[in-house]
Design a protein around this motif. Sequence first.
Motif, PDB file in Angstrom:
ATOM      1  N   PHE A 135       0.772  -1.185   0.272  1.00 23.81           N
ATOM      2  CA  PHE A 135       0.061   0.139   0.026  1.00 23.81           C
ATOM      3  C   PHE A 135       0.926   1.221   0.053  1.00 23.81           C
ATOM      4  O   PHE A 135       1.548   1.552   1.039  1.00 23.81           O
ATOM      5  N   GLY A 136       0.997   1.950  -1.228  1.00 30.10           N
ATOM      6  CA  GLY A 136       1.747   3.016  -1.418  1.00 30.10           C
ATOM      7  C   GLY A 136       1.675   4.113  -0.229  1.00 30.10           C
ATOM      8  O   GLY A 136       2.530   4.909   0.055  1.00 30.10           O
ATOM      9  N   ASP A 137       0.432   4.317   0.022  1.00 28.78           N
ATOM     10  CA  ASP A 137      -0.044   5.337   0.942  1.00 28.78           C
ATOM     11  C   ASP A 137       0.498   5.037   2.415  1.00 28.78           C
ATOM     12  O   ASP A 137       0.209   5.908   3.478  1.00 28.78           O
ATOM     13  N   TYR A 138       0.492   3.907   2.735  1.00 24.43           N
ATOM     14  CA  TYR A 138       0.942   3.495   3.983  1.00 24.43           C
ATOM     15  C   TYR A 138       2.428   2.773   3.972  1.00 24.43           C
ATOM     16  O   TYR A 138       2.481   1.279   4.176  1.00 24.43           O
ATOM     17  N   PRO A 139       3.538   3.467   4.029  1.00 21.96           N
ATOM     18  CA  PRO A 139       4.816   2.884   3.864  1.00 21.96           C
ATOM     19  C   PRO A 139       5.145   1.880   5.128  1.00 21.96           C
ATOM     20  O   PRO A 139       5.951   0.839   5.008  1.00 21.96           O
ATOM     21  N   VAL A 140       4.628   2.563   6.397  1.00 19.92           N
ATOM     22  CA  VAL A 140       5.062   1.831   7.668  1.00 19.92           C
ATOM     23  C   VAL A 140       4.668   0.371   7.623  1.00 19.92           C
ATOM     24  O   VAL A 140       5.174  -0.685   7.845  1.00 19.92           O
ATOM     25  N   PHE A 141       3.238   0.365   7.083  1.00 15.53           N
ATOM     26  CA  PHE A 141       2.319  -1.172   7.000  1.00 15.53           C
ATOM     27  C   PHE A 141       3.172  -1.887   6.263  1.00 15.53           C
ATOM     28  O   PHE A 141       3.515  -3.241   6.590  1.00 15.53           O
ATOM     29  N   SER A 142       3.450  -1.344   4.924  1.00 14.85           N
ATOM     30  CA  SER A 142       3.931  -2.257   3.920  1.00 14.85           C
ATOM     31  C   SER A 142       5.372  -2.793   3.994  1.00 14.85           C
ATOM     32  O   SER A 142       5.756  -3.737   3.739  1.00 14.85           O
ATOM     33  N   SER A 143       6.064  -1.919   4.978  1.00  9.63           N
ATOM     34  CA  SER A 143       7.388  -2.619   5.258  1.00  9.63           C
ATOM     35  C   SER A 143       7.354  -3.288   6.604  1.00  9.63           C
ATOM     36  O   SER A 143       8.219  -4.041   6.553  1.00  9.63           O
ATOM     37  N   LYS A 144       6.457  -3.302   7.476  1.00  8.21           N
ATOM     38  CA  LYS A 144       6.168  -4.296   8.274  1.00  8.21           C
ATOM     39  C   LYS A 144       5.951  -5.838   8.027  1.00  8.21           C
ATOM     40  O   LYS A 144       6.128  -6.667   8.634  1.00  8.21           O
ATOM     41  N   TYR A 145       4.767  -5.532   7.184  1.00  5.61           N
ATOM     42  CA  TYR A 145       3.918  -6.856   6.996  1.00  5.61           C
ATOM     43  C   TYR A 145       4.459  -7.372   5.315  1.00  5.61           C
ATOM     44  O   TYR A 145       4.509  -6.613   4.423  1.00  5.61           O
ATOM     45  N   MET A 146       3.995  -8.579   5.195  1.00  4.64           N
ATOM     46  CA  MET A 146       3.842  -9.218   4.014  1.00  4.64           C
ATOM     47  C   MET A 146       2.484  -9.713   3.811  1.00  4.64           C
ATOM     48  O   MET A 146       2.062 -10.695   4.696  1.00  4.64           O
ATOM     49  N   LEU A 147       1.820  -9.156   3.048  1.00  6.42           N
ATOM     50  CA  LEU A 147       0.136  -9.462   2.754  1.00  6.42           C
ATOM     51  C   LEU A 147       0.195 -10.204   1.462  1.00  6.42           C
ATOM     52  O   LEU A 147       0.664  -9.622   0.339  1.00  6.42           O
ATOM     53  N   LYS A 148      -0.348 -11.393   1.387  1.00  3.87           N
ATOM     54  CA  LYS A 148      -0.527 -12.187   0.126  1.00  3.87           C
ATOM     55  C   LYS A 148      -1.826 -12.798   0.008  1.00  3.87           C
ATOM     56  O   LYS A 148      -2.525 -13.170   1.197  1.00  3.87           O
ATOM     57  N   GLY A 149      -2.578 -12.754  -0.999  1.00  5.21           N
ATOM     58  CA  GLY A 149      -3.811 -13.450  -1.279  1.00  5.21           C
ATOM     59  C   GLY A 149      -4.307 -13.547  -2.737  1.00  5.21           C
ATOM     60  O   GLY A 149      -3.649 -12.736  -3.480  1.00  5.21           O
TER      61      GLY A 149
END
Length: 740
Positions: A658-672
């Motif tokens: 999620f480009g608008d949420y760099p902290v989230f994207s750097s913390k988590y691996m999200l897949k589906g």
Amino acid sequence: MENAEINRMKKIQKVPADGLRGLRENFFSDLNASFLVFLIALPLSLGISQASSFPAVAGVFTAIIGGIIVSLVSGSRITIKGPAAGLISIALASVMELGYEKTLAVVVVSGALQVLFGLLRLGRFADFFPSAVVHGMMAAIGVMILAKQAHYVLGVAPHSKSPIESLKEIPESIRNLNPQTTIIGVLSLILLFILPLIKNPAIRKIPASLLLLVLIAFPLSFYFELDKAHEYIFLGKKYFIDPHKDLVDLPDTLIAAIHFPDFSAVLSGASIKYIIMFALIVSIESLLTVKAIDFLDPYKRESNADKDLWAVGLGNMLCGFLGALPMISEVVRSSANVNAGAKTRWANFFHGVFLLIFVAFFTDLLHHIPIAALAAILVYTGYRLTSFKEFKHVYETGWEQLLIFVVTMITTLFTNLLAGVFVGLLFKSVLQLLLGVSWKNLFKLRYQITETNEKIRIEVLSEILFTNVLTLKKLLNSLPLGKSVELDLQKASFIDHSSMDKIRTFERNYSSKGGSVEIEGLYSHVAFASHPLATHKIFPNHVVLEKVLNERQKSLQQFAQSIGAIFKPDNAFDLYKYDGFLLGKRLLFRNNQMIFQENPESPKMIISEIHLLEGAQPTSKRYVTTTMLVMGIKHDLPDFELRKEDQLDRLKQYNIDFGDYPVFSSKYMLKGNDEEKIRALFNRDLIQFLEKNDKYLIECRHGDLLIHADKDSVMSVEEVKELFEFTKTLLAIFSVEAIA
């Protein structure tokens, strides 16, 4: 069983297709898994060949035949066929006594015998062999491997034939070690022992054998110029390097590697002895591996044991005719295959193709692999088979299991595998008679069965032993699905460890297919150990005491009461609720369960302590973790997996950022698979909540959630409370999103 749970299981049962359709649908996942297995199989196949006194390429031929040919006709979908360390001692002894070509004839005939076993549907008899006997045999094999291969780590060939004499010879090999090859062997061993201690997820995903080859074997092989015959002086003493002895020795062409069997002595006493050994041990190991991998299979597919048995037998006949080692369904590579995401038999096929390509076009590179490095891999394998952890694991199932284990192990070491297994079985039978079992019931099971439209009640009237449990297993497997089964064990005065395992396995499998199982009467038994599968026995005048909770359980019970939840401390095996989740493929049992449901329309929240197995091997790590399972969520949630991101994840393309949420994207691996629905679900409120609460891993499968911390231990009571509050808030956010 509730309708929501039945509907969920129906979704889970959409298993990957087999055949050409399965190839089309799962090509990339199977190809990816097969490459990982290939990296593991290549050095192991070479090492097992060398240790067995077969040509080095013989083990690779075995894996190629097992992958490209046997995979297409086998009765199991995700097991890997190939050479195994467990057969080294038999192969080596046969070559030393009969010679290589006569041993190939033995392999052909033993393969034909396995085909006959499969056609006669004898696969079920693998359950006859108690785990303590099998593990004792494998521990003895581990000692045999250690005793022989320790010398090659030092660059010395052992002279002794027996494992005990080989152990005694190690000090002499230390005095005569070759410094350069010893450096390679010892550094390889250090690496293999250090790697499991490294917690970095990216490094843990790389096969240890690949790291060994890249970091130690190849660099030092070139640095020491092991491909050139030469002598060197170290500390004033002269040493020799012989490429034919210190490196993998391969023929110039694949055709030159083919050898044909010599049947001239196939009816001799020695040949018949090894035919029986190969047929028996290969069959037992293969069938136990198939059973173990079925347990790990996330789709809970049941293999056809008899078909797999004759397929492996057919493969062994081909191996014998072409000069290759015998094969089995191999547990280490099969576990890696499952963990890498393999879905069909094509993963085994592709791993064989990769091996064929590598052997055909990269022979020069293989020739630079030092024997000392391969020996180190086998020494580590032997250590794992006979480590203190294995003794500890067996002891945890009961003191009598450890006794059977040790007797089998020692007998095997001082005689052979056949004698070891026979003495182990005999010793267990005698021990059970000494513990009060009636000799009349050793091979006979008495029971009474009553059946109504919805309920089946089975009352067992005699002891349940490894010698008669096949009767009970046959009865249980014949029951129609979807019924309520009551298994009354109150009059079964003795239930051994093997039988407890079969009963609990039935409970899990039957529940996963829409039925329910209630085990009655165990409260009147005394368990030989705290392990849930320990031997149970009724003692005269035994007073049944009320279960006493420990301090932690009391605290959990108080918390459960404070939120209006039901607390169940006992061990339970009805684990179908976890099928489909990544965690679910390794579950053993659960306990200390809390069930919370605010009202009949609300989601059901189930907190449990889950006991897991990291792999399928006897020495696999066992651990306990606390989980939250949420079922019956009314909103249409997409399947997804959310966990902490590691370095290796950043190299892959499937991460949803999620480009608008760099902290989230750097913390988590999200897949589906459904990225659009996942992005719609992960709005600002959810992302900001997860940024502040980053302790947990979350899986969503078929509308249910599984939440747990990224640690291999149970949560404290305070952490359980935090998990409960986290889940309530998460569900509240989902509810707001559903309204919006």
